[in-house]
Design an enzyme around this catalytic site. Structure first.
Site, mmCIF file in Angstrom:
data_model
loop_
_atom_site.group_PDB
_atom_site.id
_atom_site.type_symbol
_atom_site.label_atom_id
_atom_site.label_comp_id
_atom_site.label_asym_id
_atom_site.label_seq_id
_atom_site.Cartn_x
_atom_site.Cartn_y
_atom_site.Cartn_z
ATOM 1 N N CYS A 199 0.858 -1.319 -0.107
ATOM 2 C CA CYS A 199 -0.040 0.154 -0.313
ATOM 3 C C CYS A 199 0.952 1.276 0.009
ATOM 4 O O CYS A 199 1.184 2.043 1.044
ATOM 5 C CB CYS A 199 -0.940 -0.069 1.149
ATOM 6 N N CYS A 385 -4.990 2.126 -5.213
ATOM 7 C CA CYS A 385 -4.731 2.695 -4.195
ATOM 8 C C CYS A 385 -5.541 3.820 -3.602
ATOM 9 O O CYS A 385 -5.510 4.979 -3.960
ATOM 10 C CB CYS A 385 -3.180 3.219 -4.112
#
Length: 458
Positions: A199, A385
């Site tokens: 991430c 994301c």
């Protein structure tokens, strides 16, 4: 015994000696084989019970039947890590981000409650932490990525105290909001390392939430916020990099590129960065005092992977980027953070990869040469994301890590901050995660995109 009887006995013994020797050798081979054979073996062994591992094992165990699939996972608790930003920002409870592993693992799968210690693809075995070996016909490696707090000098001693927190660890994520609330002024620093991480947007998301919190408390003018990233730009994809640059400027957040955290002095509350790149200051160090420090630690492939024959030069499982099959061992696959796939390491990527892997592995098990066999599936590098920029504001980055191009699901410009994108990420996707992804029935928004944004353009 007479001389004649003694001679006869010796002759009989001589005649039996070769047979006894052969019997001893055969017995030794049997004993050796018994010692070498793993005590248990499965059609498929999945190493890792995170999002990627469960998305795969749930479907495979349903298709192949009970106890044909084993999941090697030591943790009794499963964490929905995409929620950790919200937890660290005080927007979600830590309880929202966890479930007992027993509640999320497929009932048809065999749960092996241990960590993997070694992989031997030549022998088709996984060695567990207690030394036990488990055999397999097919192996799926979904072991995630390791946080390496020890790679930064002084960080292990400082993390969880001295104003230092990290949303990347379940041990320290709650410290983020606790320490942010204690800030009255000074520097609030947020870091991004030079290593691959999971991430990649999370290091800056918490900076925007901190900015909002300080404004609500009326102390923003007394707090200087700095985002220190070892990378050369704020986000890898140009479209979203431009958007995040604009967000940072509008919030008065200083963005320091090519600054890699190398040391933390907790008691003195000082962070030291090494300047990367080829500029005039390259190689120099910069020390900055802080009141609050959010660290994204360096990360690495798990040691049992990097030490194995499955690893590439960087230590990750060496797989074909389209089929997810290992480059040298055809009965091995990998997905998620531990794989060599050149795209961002996110839950969204894992969902898309799981669909491809399951299709190709089941195709191989059933016989790809069969006349009715479906063609192999291919992964295109899709990932997402969601970049939280405040309460009810979010930039929804969707793209292919292979092409660097946006691959958006909705018709509007997802590089703009939207309340809809925030609601989708904060409320809808967590429900999909628990109810569908871990059960193997969610493989990403491709079907929605066909209706909401047929061209997939950004």
């Amino acid at each position: 015994m007479s001389t004649v009887q003694l001679a006869a006995a010796r002759l009989a013994a001589a005649r039996l000696a070769p047979a006894r020797s052969l019997l001893r050798c055969h017995s030794a081979r049997l004993s050796s084989t018994a010692a070498a054979a793993p005590p248990s073996s499965y059609r498929v062994v999945v190493v890792g019970g995170g999002a990627a591992g469960l998305a795969v094992s749930s479907t495979l165990s349903e298709k192949l039947g009970a106890n044909e699939v084993a999941v090697v996972e030591p943790s009794e608790v499963h964490y929905q890590q995409p929620l950790f930003t919200f937890v660290g920002g005080g927007l979600k409870s830590f309880k929202d981000a966890q479930r007992p592993t027993a509640d999320v693992i497929a009932p048809q799968a065999k749960w092996i409650r241990q960590a993997a210690a070694a992989l031997d693809p030549a022998q088709n075995t996984v060695t567990l932490a207690d030394g036990t070996r488990v055999g397999y016909e097919y192996l799926v490696v979904a072991a995630g990525i390791e946080l390496d707090f020890g790679a930064v000098k002084g960080l292990e001693a400082a993390i969880g105290r001295d104003g230092v927190a990290s949303n990347y660890s379940p041990m320290y994520v709650q410290k983020t909001f606790e320490f942010l609330q204690a800030v009255r002024g000074g520097n609030a620093l947020f870091t991004m390392p030079a290593t691959p991480i999971k991430c990649a947007g999370a290091p800056q998301k918490i900076a925007y939430l901190a900015d909002e919190l300080f404004r609500e408390k009326g102390i923003r003018d007394r707090v200087s916020i700095g985002y220190y990233t070892a990378l050369g730009k704020i986000f890898a994809i140009d479209k979203y990099a431009a958007a995040m640059d604009a967000v940072a400027r509008s919030r008065g957040i200083g963005v320091h590129l090519l600054h890699d955290l190398v040391a933390v002095d907790g008691p003195a509350r000082r962070a030291t960065f090494k300047v990367l790149g080829s500029g005039p200051a390259a190689g120099e160090t910069v020390t900055v005092p802080y009141e609050f420090l959010h660290v994204t630690p360096p990360m690495r492939a798990p040691g049992f992977i990097s030490r194995s024959a499955l690893a590439n030069a960087a230590g990750f499982v060496d797989v074909n980027q389209h089929t997810l099959q290992h480059a040298r061992f055809p009965n091995v696959y990998a997905l998620g953070d531990c794989s060599s796939l050149p795209t961002s390491k996110t839950a969204a990527a894992a969902a898309a990869q799981a669909r491809v892997l399951k299709h190709n592995l089941l195709r191989q098990i059933r016989g790809a040469a069969a006349a009715d066999a479906a063609p192999a599936a291919e992964y295109d590098g899709y990932t997402s994301c969601p970049l939280v920029t405040g309460k009810h504001k979010l930039v929804l980055a969707e793209f292919s890590g292979y092409t660097g191009q946006p691959h958006e699901t909705f018709f509007f410009n997802q590089a703009n901050e939207h309340a809809f994108s925030y609601w989708l990420t904060a409320d809808v996707l967590p429900a999909i995660y628990w109810r569908s992804m871990l059960k193997g029935t969610w493989s990403g928004p491709a079907a929605i995109r066909k209706v909401a944004n047929p061209t997939g353009s950004g």
